[in-house]
Design a protein around this motif. Structure first.
Motif, PDB file in Angstrom:
ATOM      1  N   ASN A  92       0.858  -1.175   0.000  1.00  0.00           N
ATOM      2  CA  ASN A  92       0.000   0.000   0.000  1.00  0.00           C
ATOM      3  C   ASN A  92       0.898   1.229   0.000  1.00  0.00           C
ATOM      4  O   ASN A  92       1.637   1.455   0.962  1.00  0.00           O
ATOM      5  CB  ASN A  92      -0.894   0.003   1.241  1.00  0.00           C
ATOM      6  CG  ASN A  92      -1.998  -1.013   1.130  1.00  0.00           C
ATOM      7  OD1 ASN A  92      -2.826  -0.950   0.234  1.00  0.00           O
ATOM      8  ND2 ASN A  92      -2.011  -1.975   2.045  1.00  0.00           N
ATOM      9  N   GLU A 117       0.756   8.615  -5.213  1.00  0.00           N
ATOM     10  CA  GLU A 117       0.584   8.107  -6.567  1.00  0.00           C
ATOM     11  C   GLU A 117       1.917   8.042  -7.301  1.00  0.00           C
ATOM     12  O   GLU A 117       2.167   7.133  -8.083  1.00  0.00           O
ATOM     13  CB  GLU A 117      -0.411   8.983  -7.323  1.00  0.00           C
ATOM     14  CG  GLU A 117      -0.958   8.326  -8.549  1.00  0.00           C
ATOM     15  CD  GLU A 117      -2.261   8.942  -9.006  1.00  0.00           C
ATOM     16  OE1 GLU A 117      -2.938   8.278  -9.797  1.00  0.00           O
ATOM     17  OE2 GLU A 117      -2.601  10.059  -8.590  1.00  0.00           O
ATOM     18  N   TRP A 130     -12.898  -0.496  -7.367  1.00  0.00           N
ATOM     19  CA  TRP A 130     -13.104  -0.143  -5.956  1.00  0.00           C
ATOM     20  C   TRP A 130     -12.494   1.219  -5.634  1.00  0.00           C
ATOM     21  O   TRP A 130     -12.584   1.680  -4.504  1.00  0.00           O
ATOM     22  CB  TRP A 130     -12.573  -1.218  -5.016  1.00  0.00           C
ATOM     23  CG  TRP A 130     -11.099  -1.509  -5.151  1.00  0.00           C
ATOM     24  CD1 TRP A 130     -10.081  -0.858  -4.503  1.00  0.00           C
ATOM     25  CD2 TRP A 130     -10.478  -2.511  -5.957  1.00  0.00           C
ATOM     26  NE1 TRP A 130      -8.875  -1.386  -4.865  1.00  0.00           N
ATOM     27  CE2 TRP A 130      -9.095  -2.416  -5.768  1.00  0.00           C
ATOM     28  CE3 TRP A 130     -10.965  -3.484  -6.815  1.00  0.00           C
ATOM     29  CZ2 TRP A 130      -8.189  -3.253  -6.410  1.00  0.00           C
ATOM     30  CZ3 TRP A 130     -10.058  -4.303  -7.446  1.00  0.00           C
ATOM     31  CH2 TRP A 130      -8.694  -4.187  -7.243  1.00  0.00           C
ATOM     32  N   GLY A 131     -11.860   1.873  -6.623  1.00  0.00           N
ATOM     33  CA  GLY A 131     -11.404   3.248  -6.444  1.00  0.00           C
ATOM     34  C   GLY A 131      -9.920   3.446  -6.238  1.00  0.00           C
ATOM     35  O   GLY A 131      -9.434   4.570  -6.323  1.00  0.00           O
ATOM     36  N   SER A 132      -9.183   2.390  -5.955  1.00  0.00           N
ATOM     37  CA  SER A 132      -7.735   2.498  -5.753  1.00  0.00           C
ATOM     38  C   SER A 132      -7.003   2.432  -7.087  1.00  0.00           C
ATOM     39  O   SER A 132      -7.469   1.801  -8.021  1.00  0.00           O
ATOM     40  CB  SER A 132      -7.218   1.353  -4.876  1.00  0.00           C
ATOM     41  OG  SER A 132      -7.718   1.448  -3.567  1.00  0.00           O
ATOM     42  N   ASP A 167      -4.526   4.114  -2.421  1.00  0.00           N
ATOM     43  CA  ASP A 167      -5.888   4.571  -2.194  1.00  0.00           C
ATOM     44  C   ASP A 167      -5.834   5.999  -1.679  1.00  0.00           C
ATOM     45  O   ASP A 167      -5.395   6.235  -0.554  1.00  0.00           O
ATOM     46  CB  ASP A 167      -6.578   3.655  -1.193  1.00  0.00           C
ATOM     47  CG  ASP A 167      -8.057   3.963  -1.022  1.00  0.00           C
ATOM     48  OD1 ASP A 167      -8.521   5.013  -1.520  1.00  0.00           O
ATOM     49  OD2 ASP A 167      -8.751   3.148  -0.398  1.00  0.00           O
ATOM     50  N   LYS A 168      -6.276   6.940  -2.474  1.00  0.00           N
ATOM     51  CA  LYS A 168      -6.253   8.353  -2.090  1.00  0.00           C
ATOM     52  C   LYS A 168      -7.090   8.626  -0.847  1.00  0.00           C
ATOM     53  O   LYS A 168      -6.830   9.560  -0.122  1.00  0.00           O
ATOM     54  CB  LYS A 168      -6.770   9.222  -3.237  1.00  0.00           C
ATOM     55  CG  LYS A 168      -5.885   9.241  -4.428  1.00  0.00           C
ATOM     56  CD  LYS A 168      -6.479  10.104  -5.526  1.00  0.00           C
ATOM     57  CE  LYS A 168      -5.624   9.987  -6.770  1.00  0.00           C
ATOM     58  NZ  LYS A 168      -6.173  10.755  -7.880  1.00  0.00           N
ATOM     59  N   LYS A 169      -8.103   7.789  -0.630  1.00  0.00           N
ATOM     60  CA  LYS A 169      -9.030   8.023   0.474  1.00  0.00           C
ATOM     61  C   LYS A 169      -8.491   7.564   1.828  1.00  0.00           C
ATOM     62  O   LYS A 169      -9.022   7.923   2.859  1.00  0.00           O
ATOM     63  CB  LYS A 169     -10.356   7.320   0.202  1.00  0.00           C
ATOM     64  CG  LYS A 169     -11.066   7.812  -1.040  1.00  0.00           C
ATOM     65  CD  LYS A 169     -12.301   7.000  -1.299  1.00  0.00           C
ATOM     66  CE  LYS A 169     -11.882   5.666  -1.856  1.00  0.00           C
ATOM     67  NZ  LYS A 169     -12.925   4.796  -2.305  1.00  0.00           N
ATOM     68  N   VAL A 170      -7.453   6.765   1.797  1.00  0.00           N
ATOM     69  CA  VAL A 170      -6.954   6.198   3.047  1.00  0.00           C
ATOM     70  C   VAL A 170      -5.670   6.907   3.457  1.00  0.00           C
ATOM     71  O   VAL A 170      -4.706   6.942   2.714  1.00  0.00           O
ATOM     72  CB  VAL A 170      -6.672   4.677   2.897  1.00  0.00           C
ATOM     73  CG1 VAL A 170      -6.059   4.119   4.165  1.00  0.00           C
ATOM     74  CG2 VAL A 170      -7.946   3.951   2.549  1.00  0.00           C
ATOM     75  N   GLU A 171      -5.693   7.481   4.629  1.00  0.00           N
ATOM     76  CA  GLU A 171      -4.472   8.081   5.152  1.00  0.00           C
ATOM     77  C   GLU A 171      -3.739   6.994   5.922  1.00  0.00           C
ATOM     78  O   GLU A 171      -4.227   6.459   6.920  1.00  0.00           O
ATOM     79  CB  GLU A 171      -4.806   9.244   6.079  1.00  0.00           C
ATOM     80  CG  GLU A 171      -3.582   9.954   6.602  1.00  0.00           C
ATOM     81  CD  GLU A 171      -3.940  11.154   7.444  1.00  0.00           C
ATOM     82  OE1 GLU A 171      -3.265  11.368   8.458  1.00  0.00           O
ATOM     83  OE2 GLU A 171      -4.900  11.847   7.097  1.00  0.00           O
TER      84      GLU A 171
END
Length: 151
Positions: A85, A89, A114-116, A134-138
């Motif tokens: 992970n 990017e 799923w967006g990743s 995954d941009k949404k997960v910090e």
């Protein structure tokens, strides 16, 4: 810092393995996705129930991912892949470029359903890598399986 997670691959026994390992490690099943949930799924009902992706966590830390092989090339011995992970990017793009330069691309770098941002590459040594951003997960510090590939 990127972190690695063992990704166990099964041939239809994924659900049994997920339940078994959850019990063994007294872990929580935090995610279950089945192949039938994929956009444009066209497989049979049995295949649709197989695990596409699942996760186990202990004390809030994910430590094992489990899937059923979605392909005919499954053999004993390739049950473990390594999923990284990435935090940025740029980092996933760099790793993909370097791995694919001398390896075999199994799945092109793309934005998955799923967006990743995701890719699969078998490197020149035969190691199967799953690359994920995954941009949404910090990403937070992980207590297990640290790997800093791009230091």
């Amino acid at each position: 810092m990127p972190f690695a997670v063992p990704y166990l691959v099964f041939n239809g026994e994924g659900q049994d393995a997920l339940t078994f390992y959850a019990d063994v490690f007294q872990a929580e099943i935090t995610s279950v996705q089945r192949f039938k949930e994929m956009n444009n799924f066209d497989g049979d009902a049995v295949f649709g129930e197989r695990l596409m992706h699942s996760r186990l966590a202990k004390n809030g830390e994910e430590f094992i991912y489990i899937t059923d092989a979605p392909y005919d090339g499954f053999t004993i011995g390739n049950r473990v892949t390594i999923l990284i992970n990435f935090e940025t990017e740029d980092d996933i793009k760099y790793a993909y470029e370097v791995l694919s330069a001398t390896g075999k691309v199994e799945m092109e770098l793309q934005v998955a359903f799923w967006g990743s941002t995701y890719a699969q590459v078998t490197d020149r040594f035969g190691v199967f890598w799953q690359l994920n951003f995954d941009k949404k997960v910090e990403l937070s510090m992980r207590s297990t399986f640290f790997i800093n590939l791009l230091s």
